[in-house]
Scaffold this motif. Structure first.
Motif, PDB file in Angstrom:
ATOM      1  N   SER A   1     -71.002   0.968   9.531  1.00  5.82           N
ATOM      2  CA  SER A   1     -70.479  -0.198   8.821  1.00  5.82           C
ATOM      3  C   SER A   1     -70.702  -0.031   7.319  1.00  5.82           C
ATOM      4  CB  SER A   1     -71.172  -1.470   9.309  1.00  5.82           C
ATOM      5  OG  SER A   1     -70.723  -2.600   8.598  1.00  5.82           O
ATOM      6  N   PHE A   2     -69.683  -0.332   6.503  1.00  4.46           N
ATOM      7  CA  PHE A   2     -69.752  -0.157   5.051  1.00  4.46           C
ATOM      8  C   PHE A   2     -69.546  -1.515   4.386  1.00  4.46           C
ATOM      9  CE2 PHE A   2     -68.164   2.845   1.389  1.00  4.46           C
ATOM     10  CZ  PHE A   2     -69.078   2.260   0.542  1.00  4.46           C
ATOM     11  N   ILE A   3     -70.606  -2.030   3.764  1.00  5.34           N
ATOM     12  CA  ILE A   3     -70.507  -3.274   3.003  1.00  5.34           C
ATOM     13  C   ILE A   3     -70.232  -2.898   1.555  1.00  5.34           C
ATOM     14  CG2 ILE A   3     -71.672  -5.390   2.314  1.00  5.34           C
ATOM     15  CD1 ILE A   3     -73.537  -4.982   4.714  1.00  5.34           C
ATOM     16  N   HIS A   4     -69.001  -3.136   1.098  1.00  8.60           N
ATOM     17  CA  HIS A   4     -68.599  -2.717  -0.244  1.00  8.60           C
ATOM     18  C   HIS A   4     -69.108  -3.682  -1.307  1.00  8.60           C
ATOM     19  CE1 HIS A   4     -65.772   0.519   0.939  1.00  8.60           C
ATOM     20  NE2 HIS A   4     -65.640  -0.217   2.031  1.00  8.60           N
ATOM     21  N   GLN A   5     -69.299  -3.141  -2.506  1.00  8.97           N
ATOM     22  CA  GLN A   5     -69.708  -3.965  -3.645  1.00  8.97           C
ATOM     23  C   GLN A   5     -68.608  -4.966  -4.002  1.00  8.97           C
ATOM     24  OE1 GLN A   5     -70.655  -1.666  -7.126  1.00  8.97           O
ATOM     25  NE2 GLN A   5     -70.744  -3.437  -8.456  1.00  8.97           N
ATOM     26  N   GLU A   6     -67.368  -4.494  -4.034  1.00 10.44           N
ATOM     27  CA  GLU A   6     -66.238  -5.363  -4.347  1.00 10.44           C
ATOM     28  C   GLU A   6     -65.644  -5.875  -3.050  1.00 10.44           C
ATOM     29  OE1 GLU A   6     -65.879  -6.260  -7.240  1.00 10.44           O
ATOM     30  OE2 GLU A   6     -66.595  -4.682  -8.562  1.00 10.44           O
ATOM     31  N   MET A   7     -65.533  -7.179  -2.928  1.00  9.83           N
ATOM     32  CA  MET A   7     -65.100  -7.790  -1.673  1.00  9.83           C
ATOM     33  C   MET A   7     -63.579  -7.955  -1.634  1.00  9.83           C
ATOM     34  SD  MET A   7     -68.199 -10.496  -1.719  1.00  9.83           S
ATOM     35  CE  MET A   7     -68.197 -10.454  -3.504  1.00  9.83           C
ATOM     36  N   ASN A   8     -63.021  -7.817  -0.451  1.00  6.58           N
ATOM     37  CA  ASN A   8     -61.584  -7.985  -0.251  1.00  6.58           C
ATOM     38  C   ASN A   8     -61.352  -9.056   0.808  1.00  6.58           C
ATOM     39  OD1 ASN A   8     -60.325  -5.881  -1.982  1.00  6.58           O
ATOM     40  ND2 ASN A   8     -61.614  -4.528  -0.760  1.00  6.58           N
ATOM     41  N   ASN A   9     -61.440 -10.290   0.381  1.00  5.44           N
ATOM     42  CA  ASN A   9     -61.255 -11.412   1.292  1.00  5.44           C
ATOM     43  C   ASN A   9     -59.925 -12.108   1.020  1.00  5.44           C
ATOM     44  OD1 ASN A   9     -63.821 -11.304   2.681  1.00  5.44           O
ATOM     45  ND2 ASN A   9     -64.768 -12.039   0.801  1.00  5.44           N
ATOM     46  N   PHE A  10     -59.448 -12.845   2.025  1.00  2.69           N
ATOM     47  CA  PHE A  10     -58.288 -13.717   1.845  1.00  2.69           C
ATOM     48  C   PHE A  10     -58.839 -15.078   1.432  1.00  2.69           C
ATOM     49  CE2 PHE A  10     -56.787 -10.365   4.634  1.00  2.69           C
ATOM     50  CZ  PHE A  10     -55.543 -10.068   4.080  1.00  2.69           C
ATOM     51  N   LEU A  11     -58.737 -15.366   0.139  1.00  2.42           N
ATOM     52  CA  LEU A  11     -59.491 -16.469  -0.446  1.00  2.42           C
ATOM     53  C   LEU A  11     -59.106 -17.836   0.100  1.00  2.42           C
ATOM     54  CD1 LEU A  11     -59.676 -15.258  -4.156  1.00  2.42           C
ATOM     55  CD2 LEU A  11     -61.297 -14.889  -2.300  1.00  2.42           C
ATOM     56  N   GLU A  12     -57.853 -17.988   0.536  1.00  4.28           N
ATOM     57  CA  GLU A  12     -57.413 -19.293   1.034  1.00  4.28           C
ATOM     58  C   GLU A  12     -57.813 -19.514   2.494  1.00  4.28           C
ATOM     59  OE1 GLU A  12     -56.088 -21.457  -1.027  1.00  4.28           O
ATOM     60  OE2 GLU A  12     -56.256 -19.965  -2.614  1.00  4.28           O
ATOM     61  N   MET A  13     -58.195 -18.444   3.172  1.00  2.00           N
ATOM     62  CA  MET A  13     -58.549 -18.555   4.593  1.00  2.00           C
ATOM     63  C   MET A  13     -59.992 -19.011   4.762  1.00  2.00           C
ATOM     64  SD  MET A  13     -56.705 -15.126   6.150  1.00  2.00           S
ATOM     65  CE  MET A  13     -57.915 -15.045   7.486  1.00  2.00           C
ATOM     66  N   PRO A  14     -60.288 -19.738   5.852  1.00 11.89           N
ATOM     67  CA  PRO A  14     -61.672 -20.149   6.109  1.00 11.89           C
ATOM     68  C   PRO A  14     -62.602 -18.946   6.277  1.00 11.89           C
ATOM     69  CG  PRO A  14     -60.153 -21.383   7.507  1.00 11.89           C
ATOM     70  CD  PRO A  14     -59.350 -20.281   6.858  1.00 11.89           C
ATOM     71  N   VAL A  15     -63.875 -19.206   6.073  1.00 14.36           N
ATOM     72  CA  VAL A  15     -64.895 -18.167   6.217  1.00 14.36           C
ATOM     73  C   VAL A  15     -64.811 -17.513   7.590  1.00 14.36           C
ATOM     74  CG1 VAL A  15     -67.387 -17.789   6.395  1.00 14.36           C
ATOM     75  CG2 VAL A  15     -66.465 -19.233   4.565  1.00 14.36           C
ATOM     76  N   VAL A  16     -64.722 -18.327   8.649  1.00 14.42           N
ATOM     77  CA  VAL A  16     -64.726 -17.791  10.008  1.00 14.42           C
ATOM     78  C   VAL A  16     -63.537 -16.868  10.250  1.00 14.42           C
ATOM     79  CG1 VAL A  16     -63.530 -19.824  10.969  1.00 14.42           C
ATOM     80  CG2 VAL A  16     -64.951 -18.378  12.456  1.00 14.42           C
ATOM     81  N   ASP A  17     -62.365 -17.203   9.709  1.00 20.42           N
ATOM     82  CA  ASP A  17     -61.183 -16.358   9.899  1.00 20.42           C
ATOM     83  C   ASP A  17     -61.340 -15.023   9.183  1.00 20.42           C
ATOM     84  OD1 ASP A  17     -60.171 -18.412  11.336  1.00 20.42           O
ATOM     85  OD2 ASP A  17     -58.681 -19.051   9.873  1.00 20.42           O
TER      86      ASP A  17
END
Length: 497
Positions: free
Chosen positions: A80-96
């Motif tokens: 598993s690789f936890i990157h320094q820069e995050m790539n999230n879908f900002l409008e989506m809930p945390v759980v999604d």
């Protein structure tokens, strides 16, 4: 599980990034990987997890040569690789975001929202993070988003976890919770590759440390057998002297004065001032409101009440353009989403806040802007092939230098620096600190938001401590301690207040 990388090399065109790197990690150990920004640490990990193809060398797992087709393949094999820069879908809930492409289903084939919410909450609570998993992830601070990234790795049942600057935006309490989790997992046989520029963390959490410099692995130590001074020398190729430069400030008049600032539900009745030549640090726990106060002053967020003065004159700031016109600069903590245009050139990023100063007869003076950018890149030692490369192609630390370059070049009289050394290596940190001293010597007023208490104590003249949207104290740095600052940051009282 034993991972061995031997003789790894990689070039991007004419740019040789790795040149024969050796690195080993075993189950049940934390092996730190250190080096200046651009040393090749992240590239080595991207090769290991299959994002990049290596040009030479071998990777073995338990003695068998291994090759992953990509990060998902690596994850399915327990990496598993936890990157320094995050790539999230900002409008989506945390759980999604946490269950993206890993959704749980009921026996009827529908999404099992209840079970996903319960599991997401459980893994976050393992880290001591009290986060509502139904809220959009974009509403959370960078530090809380980082905790979510760490929780996602726990969900994969990984055998080796790679952490790239995992604590850069975390509070002291969150870091303690993270280290507790790391030690629990290590006891269960999980191995960690830990990339960090924070020396004190390396000595607290790591069993071994490998140092990279200019694409080469130059040394490996048992952490108990090496000194901080030796690691710094290995990283930068020279001794760096005292970590924080001495400050001999000469204060001028008040540059910025804020009175009774309020944003409903975020912060209330905030008043402070900062003088020419002064570094005023803002300290406090994550979510206390430090960044939000500065965002409102800069016109990103809306002030409900209060006044701001520059050089004793009221200013009315409704947008960042108003703030820039008032000679305020703001280097945000989230350089990826707010500090840079990643697909644009370094030249365009650096010159943007200052562009009006280069217009003659309706045209931009390209020769002048080129000289301006070249001067700033040289002054801040930005490591890049040239000013025409995109900002997104640089390492995190060099991106941070570009953000600083554009605001230094803007000629701001008041410069707000939000986590200015987050994800920046030890050599670059010293360069940034020296730059801050130079700016204050030229009468620039600096407001520095930092979660790093040694940095707060090492680089500021006064410290404003924020707790739940209120300033609980503004104290002289001289005589302040980590304990006294944390007391104020948790709502307590000190004699220094």
């Amino acid at each position: 599980m034993r991972i061995e990388m031997k003789g790894i090399s990689k070039a991007f065109g004419q740019n040789r990034v790795l040149e024969g790197v050796n690195f080993t990690v075993n189950s049940g150990e934390v092996h730190a990987l250190m080096g200046e920004n651009g040393a090749g640490k992240s590239t080595l990990m991207n090769i290991f997890t299959g994002l990049y193809a290596k040009d030479g060398g071998t990777i073995t797992i338990d003695g068998q040569e291994a090759h992953f087709s990509g990060p998902l393949d690596a994850e399915q094999h327990g990496i598993s690789f936890i990157h320094q820069e995050m790539n999230n879908f900002l409008e989506m809930p945390v759980v999604d975001n946490m269950f993206l492409n890993k959704e749980l289903h009921t026996k009827l084939g529908t999404l099992d929202d209840k079970k996903m919410r319960a599991q997401a909450t459980h893994y976050l609570q393992e880290l001591g993070a009290d986060i509502d998993v139904t809220q959009p992830i974009g509403t959370l601070s960078v530090g809380r988003q980082q905790m979510i990234e760490i929780a996602k790795s726990l969900m994969t049942d990984a055998k080796i976890i790679i952490m790239d600057e995992p604590t850069a935006a975390l509070t002291e309490t969150e870091i303690k919770n993270l280290f507790d989790v790391v030690n629990r997992l290590k006891a269960k046989g999980v191995g960690f590759i830990y990339i960090s520029h924070r020396m004190e963390e390396i000595f607290e959490i790591a069993d071994k440390v490998t140092v990279m410099r200019d694409g080469v692995s130059v040394a490996e130590y048992d952490t108990k057998d090496v000194s901080m001074k030796q690691l710094v020398k290995d990283m930068v190729g020279r001794e760096i002297g005292d970590f924080y430069p001495e400050r001999h400030p000469e204060f001028g008049p008040v540059a910025l004065k804020a009175e009774h600032l309020s944003e409903k539900g975020v912060f209330e009745d905030v008043s402070f001032s900062v003088r020419e030549g002064e570094i005023l640090a803002f300290s406090g726990l994550m979510g206390a409101g430090r960044t939000e106060i500065m965002r409102a002053i800069f016109g990103i967020d809306h002030l409900d009440s209060g006044t701001v003065e520059i050089d004793g004159k009221p200013v009315h700031i409704h947008t960042p353009a108003d703030a820039i016109k008032a000679q305020i600069g703001f280097a945000t903590e989230n350089r990826k989403d707010e500090g840079l245009f990643l697909n644009d050139s370094l030249h365009d990023n650096i010159v943007l806040p200052s562009i009006n100063g280069f217009v003659k007869h309706g045209l931009v003076d390209d020769k002048a802007t080129n000289q301006f950018v070249e001067m700033l890149m040289k002054r801040l030692t930005v490591k890049a092939m040239g000013p025409d490369v995109t900002a997104g192609s640089l390492s995190g630390g060099n991106q941070q230098k570009v953000v600083l370059a554009k605001w230094v070049g803007s000629g701001a009289k008041v410069l707000i620096l939000d986590e200015p050394t987050r994800g920046v290596d030890v050599g670059a940190k010293r360069e940034i600190y020296d730059l801050m001293n130079e700016l204050t010597a030229r009468h620039v007023a600096i407001i520095m938001i930092s979660s790093d208490l040694p940095e707060v104590l090492g680089m500021s003249d006064r410290i404003a401590v924020v707790y739940e949207g209120h300033i609980t104290g503004i104290v002289p740095t001289e005589g302040a301690t980590q304990e006294s600052i944390m007391t104020l940051a948790t709502g307590g009282n000190t004699n220094a207040n």
